[in-house]
Motif scaffolding. Structure first.
Motif, mmCIF file in Angstrom:
data_model
loop_
_atom_site.group_PDB
_atom_site.id
_atom_site.type_symbol
_atom_site.label_atom_id
_atom_site.label_comp_id
_atom_site.label_asym_id
_atom_site.label_seq_id
_atom_site.Cartn_x
_atom_site.Cartn_y
_atom_site.Cartn_z
ATOM 1 N N PHE A 61 6.184 8.800 14.170
ATOM 2 C CA PHE A 61 6.682 7.429 14.161
ATOM 3 C C PHE A 61 7.902 7.257 13.260
ATOM 4 O O PHE A 61 8.482 6.175 13.214
ATOM 5 N N THR A 62 8.264 8.299 12.531
ATOM 6 C CA THR A 62 9.442 8.217 11.650
ATOM 7 C C THR A 62 10.421 9.328 12.014
ATOM 8 O O THR A 62 10.776 10.173 11.188
ATOM 9 N N VAL A 86 0.848 -1.192 0.000
ATOM 10 C CA VAL A 86 0.000 0.000 0.000
ATOM 11 C C VAL A 86 0.881 1.238 0.000
ATOM 12 O O VAL A 86 1.856 1.321 0.752
ATOM 13 N N LYS A 87 0.549 2.185 -0.850
ATOM 14 C CA LYS A 87 1.228 3.483 -0.853
ATOM 15 C C LYS A 87 0.408 4.440 0.004
ATOM 16 O O LYS A 87 -0.783 4.638 -0.239
ATOM 17 N N PHE A 88 1.033 5.039 1.012
ATOM 18 C CA PHE A 88 0.316 5.954 1.894
ATOM 19 C C PHE A 88 0.256 7.339 1.268
ATOM 20 O O PHE A 88 1.273 7.899 0.856
ATOM 21 N N PRO A 146 -2.725 5.351 7.731
ATOM 22 C CA PRO A 146 -3.478 4.520 8.674
ATOM 23 C C PRO A 146 -3.266 4.884 10.133
ATOM 24 O O PRO A 146 -4.006 4.416 10.996
ATOM 25 N N THR A 147 -2.263 5.704 10.429
ATOM 26 C CA THR A 147 -1.998 6.094 11.814
ATOM 27 C C THR A 147 -3.201 6.846 12.384
ATOM 28 O O THR A 147 -3.629 7.857 11.845
ATOM 29 N N GLY A 148 -3.728 6.329 13.472
ATOM 30 C CA GLY A 148 -4.891 6.937 14.091
ATOM 31 C C GLY A 148 -6.183 6.193 13.842
ATOM 32 O O GLY A 148 -7.175 6.406 14.544
ATOM 33 N N SER A 176 -3.523 12.408 11.190
ATOM 34 C CA SER A 176 -2.890 11.162 10.764
ATOM 35 C C SER A 176 -1.498 11.411 10.200
ATOM 36 O O SER A 176 -0.566 10.639 10.461
ATOM 37 N N LYS A 177 -1.333 12.490 9.447
ATOM 38 C CA LYS A 177 -0.009 12.834 8.908
ATOM 39 C C LYS A 177 0.966 13.145 10.031
ATOM 40 O O LYS A 177 2.131 12.730 10.001
ATOM 41 N N ALA A 178 0.495 13.884 11.046
ATOM 42 C CA ALA A 178 1.361 14.237 12.169
ATOM 43 C C ALA A 178 1.782 12.994 12.948
ATOM 44 O O ALA A 178 2.946 12.872 13.368
#
Length: 421
Positions: free
Chosen positions: A392-393, A305-307, A333-335, A385-387
């Motif tokens: 996480f990176t 999957v490309k985010f 998908p974060t959140g 979600s972007k934040a």
């Protein structure tokens, strides 16, 4: 309301949710899906449904289908956790969630298999969902819209709703300046049966946890379990549903997040077998539990999957056409907000359209009101979600050392280590 026809492009969660609500209100609604059959491709894994998603389903679905949804969700444990760890499962921090074992509090999030939920929502729409109908463009006027398909067919409707996912052809046509941005992270998703060789692949200490393990080079590994409250085949039979449940066994959903430059080939050139082998290679230095999840995975369920992240339109000038879900506001998908936001869209749009007819107002006014309200909450979730993905990176070497080494060592003094049992 039967004189108002609504054509929905896409038989995903939001499209089917909207269809149920409009059909119950008396609209003439039809759904057009490009896939040739309901289970022609994988439709995702376990998702968390929060209070907004639950409220949307309760509003839109017939009562029996909503009860079936509740029956097949994961049991609500008294206490559950989301743990962020390093690659050896050394805990960095945890979030604690209080559950509702009675299952009666509809504000308490719960998990469900995405394919199972979609199958539940296909019930009652058999004669209104048309598979193998790939929309290629639409023409709109102040009186309605004409939707054209790749097979040369076309239909007329009072309103066209684009719920056809991140690669929506209708969004590309009507909102060409708002293509989703690539956030430079790709993912590999997989599924592993929970019970194998007379035992669980997840240790008892992580039974009620979702885990995100941060590894080297901005590599991350997420996993969580999908335990059905009632076996889908049993629940479907009990509620008299004619659909066949696509998933019957409890499983672990796992995902790898990594910078796109670390992929060996463009996404489209990697088979499930190649993806699974690659996932094994890059997790060789992770905790044995995580290695085991990948090694014992169901290879056919492995996918890339490309985010991406949606861009908020600054102007809406298209009459008789609007959008829902990933077709407009796709997010990382974060959140766990993507599916919930799409369901929330469906409930809101149904509410606006139903109210417009009752109050003798124009469909354009209803669409405008929906778009204004939806944009506020949907793109707020996109930014959130972007934040979270950015957190996480972490690239700062000192911060990464503190997160991945120092903090887990300090916490290990008071926390029991994770075992493979």
């Amino acid at each position: 309301m039967s004189t108002i026809s609504v054509a929905i492009c896409g038989a995903g969660l939001s499209g089917l949710c909207l269809a149920h609500s409009l059909l119950r209100a008396g609209f003439d609604v039809q759904v057009y899906e490009r896939d040739l059959a309901p289970h022609a491709r994988r439709q995702g894994y376990r998702i968390t449904i929060d209070e907004h998603g639950i409220a949307a389903l309760q509003r839109c679905l017939p009562p029996q289908l909503f009860k079936l949804f509740l029956a097949t969700t994961s049991p609500i444990d008294e206490t559950s956790y989301f743990r962020v760890t390093n690659q050896e499962l050394g805990e960095i921090f945890r979030l604690t969630f209080k559950g509702d074992p009675s299952g009666t509090d509809l504000r308490t999030p719960r998990q469900i298999d995405r394919q199972t939920l979609r199958t539940i929502m296909l019930e009652g729409l058999q004669d209104r969902v048309h598979f193998g109908k790939e929309a290629i463009r639409a023409e709109t006027t102040s009186e309605g819209a004409t939707l054209y398909f790749s097979d040369g067919d076309y239909i007329h409707a009072s309103l066209v709703v684009g719920a056809d996912g991140v690669n929506s052809v209708l969004r590309k046509q009507f909102l060409p300046d708002y293509e989703p941005e690539d956030i430079n992270s790709w993912g590999i998703y997989g599924r592993t049966l929970l019970d194998q060789n007379e035992g669980s692949v997840v240790p008892s200490s992580l039974k009620t946890s979702g885990v995100f393990a941060m590894g080297p080079s901005n590599l991350g590994f997420f996993f969580t379990t999908m335990r059905f409250g009632e076996a889908p085949q049993t629940a479907f039979a009990r509620f008299g549903v004619n659909q066949i449940p696509p998933i019957t066994d409890d499983y672990v959903m796992w995902g790898l997040v990594l910078p796109k430059e670390q992929f060996p080939e463009p996404q489209g050139k990697l088979s499930s077998e190649m993806l699974q082998r690659f996932a094994q290679e890059i997790t060789q230095d992770f905790h044995p539990v995580l290695q085991r999840l990948v090694k014992q995975a169901d290879v056919d369920y492995t996918m890339a999957v490309k985010f991406r992240a949606g861009k908020k339109p600054t102007a809406w000038s298209v009459p008789r056409t609007t959008f829902m879900g990933d077709a407009l506001h796709v997010m990382p998908p974060t959140g766990s907000h993507g599916g919930n936001t799409a369901l929330r869209d469906a409930a809101l749009l149904a509410e606006k359209l139903e109210a417009a007819v009752i109050q003798s107002e124009s469909l354009e006014k209803a669409i405008g009101s929906y778009q204004e309200e939806m944009s506020k909450y949907a793109f707020r979730e996109v930014e959130t979600s972007k934040a979270m993905m950015k957190r996480f990176t972490i690239k700062n070497p000192l911060m990464r050392w503190a997160m991945l080494r120092a903090i887990p060592r300090i916490r290990s003094i008071t926390n029991k280590p994770i075992t493979t049992e």
